[in-house]
Design a protein around this motif. Structure first.
Motif, PDB file in Angstrom:
ATOM      1  N   LEU A  66       1.108   1.099   3.180  1.00 53.56           N
ATOM      2  CA  LEU A  66       0.825   1.583   1.833  1.00 53.56           C
ATOM      3  C   LEU A  66      -0.507   1.094   1.291  1.00 53.56           C
ATOM      4  CD1 LEU A  66       4.205   0.599   1.651  1.00 53.56           C
ATOM      5  CD2 LEU A  66       3.926   2.202  -0.222  1.00 53.56           C
ATOM      6  N   ALA A  67      -1.096   0.065   1.888  1.00 56.71           N
ATOM      7  CA  ALA A  67      -2.326  -0.513   1.347  1.00 56.71           C
ATOM      8  C   ALA A  67      -3.412   0.551   1.253  1.00 56.71           C
ATOM      9  CB  ALA A  67      -2.796  -1.664   2.226  1.00 56.71           C
ATOM     10  N   ALA A  68      -4.028   0.668   0.077  1.00 52.40           N
ATOM     11  CA  ALA A  68      -5.062   1.686  -0.134  1.00 52.40           C
ATOM     12  C   ALA A  68      -5.858   1.339  -1.381  1.00 52.40           C
ATOM     13  CB  ALA A  68      -4.437   3.074  -0.282  1.00 52.40           C
ATOM     14  N   LYS A  69      -7.039   1.895  -1.454  1.00 51.15           N
ATOM     15  CA  LYS A  69      -7.811   1.842  -2.696  1.00 51.15           C
ATOM     16  C   LYS A  69      -7.449   3.085  -3.486  1.00 51.15           C
ATOM     17  CE  LYS A  69     -12.449   1.678  -4.733  1.00 51.15           C
ATOM     18  NZ  LYS A  69     -12.005   0.744  -5.794  1.00 51.15           N
ATOM     19  N   VAL A  70      -6.834   2.876  -4.663  1.00 53.29           N
ATOM     20  CA  VAL A  70      -6.351   3.981  -5.494  1.00 53.29           C
ATOM     21  C   VAL A  70      -7.059   3.910  -6.837  1.00 53.29           C
ATOM     22  CG1 VAL A  70      -4.346   5.091  -6.533  1.00 53.29           C
ATOM     23  CG2 VAL A  70      -4.100   3.822  -4.390  1.00 53.29           C
TER      24      VAL A  70
END
Length: 328
Positions: A66-70
């Motif tokens: 799930l790790a992401a830049k949002v």
């Protein structure tokens, strides 16, 4: 199963980790700050660091990524480094470490060029048509992830649509903050029909994908509550739960989309780091229908949402009754 969850300090990631712990899995989380998930082992680090990723994947049998830049704003290179290159690094190290199954958590925006979506399934991800750095890089990362699918290393993509719940800072508190300062217009009178996903439902669907990899690997599935409503009604319900005046001023969607393009350019020119009041992507989300056919998703995952939209709003109201949203 020994499961690694990346990005478990966020609303959805932490609920995914809790769901796995409740099911009796051995859970490790990997992110830049503690997850706060009881029963899980935290490994602190970043998907942009090769040594951190090697430590995180060591011993894992399954991964939920799930790790992401949002964000609606930010430098394109930062989105690329985290969402694309971070995913590539994680998958390469996971495959080398003998991980068997990976669920890549994506977004329906990877297949949305800004036009209305009414009753479609998971259309192919398309970085060329996706709007904004987030959507573009998530589309690229999804295609990359599914390209890794192979015997002995299965990968599936799950696209939860507009996830929200108590403690949500991505949608709920942005809505409350903008509405509280009278900065949240109703585009096209708030008539666009949209679907969303209560966080518990999104988490259970993602975990179901890990268990149903025989049926879903190499595929993309959109997940929602399956209860589309006019966006103006949904925004009003969120504001009521948070004790904030609901938005009432109206702007034509076409005007907002044009304004979003102009504002984005001004923000880039001025090198401002905070999120702009309007972007093209946000205007599209607020003014076009986006709801999805859930029949194939539910059949393949052998899953159905357990928290209705109304029950989720009631839980949100209870949350703000205990912890009032700060006014002003």
């Amino acid at each position: 199963m020994r499961v690694l969850v990346t990005g478990a300090s966020g609303l959805l990631g932490s609920e995914v980790a809790r769901t796995l712990v409740r099911q009796g899995h051995e859970v490790t989380t990997f992110q830049r700050r503690p997850s706060g998930v009881d029963g899980a082992l935290d490994i602190l680090g970043s998907v942009t660091d090769d040594d951190d990723v090697r430590r995180a994947v060591d011993g894992a049998e399954g991964i939920i990524h799930l790790a992401a830049k949002v964000s609606f704003a930010g430098k394109a290179v930062d989105f690329q480094n985290v969402n694309v290159e971070g995913t590539r690094r994680l998958l390469e190290r996971a495959r080398a470490a003998g991980v068997q199954d990976t669920v890549f958590v994506s977004s329906p925006s990877v297949a949305n060029s800004g036009s209305a979506i009414a009753g479609l399934g998971a259309e192919p991800a398309d970085p060329q048509r996706a709007h904004g750095n987030y959507s573009r890089t998530k589309a690229e990362a999804e295609l990359l992830a599914l390209g890794f699918d192979a015997p002995g290393f299965r990968v599936a993509a799950i696209r939860p649509h507009i996830v929200w719940g108590p403690g949500d800072t991505q949608l709920v508190e942005r809505v409350l903050a903008r509405a509280g300062h009278n900065r949240l217009p109703l585009l096209d009178a708030g008539a666009a029909l949209i679907d969303t996903t209560y966080v518990d439902n999104a988490a259970s669907a993602i975990v179901a994908a890990l268990h149903r990899m025989d049926h879903v690997h190499a595929r993309s599935l959109v997940v929602t509550n399956g209860e589309p409503r006019p966006i103006g009604e949904l925004l009003a319900d969120i504001c009521t739960a948070g004790g904030v005046q609901a938005p009432s001023w109206k702007v034509p969607g076409a005007v907002a989309r044009t304004a979003g393009v102009v504002v984005e350019k001004l923000w880039t020119w001025a090198k401002r780091s905070e999120e702009p009041p309007m972007t093209r992507f946000l205007a599209e989300q607020l003014s076009t229908a986006h709801w999805f056919d859930q029949r194939e998703t539910r059949r393949l995952l052998d899953w159905a949402p357990v928290v209705s939209l109304d029950e989720g709003l009631a839980r949100l109201s209870d949350h703000y009754a205990r912890t009032p949203y700060p006014k002003g």
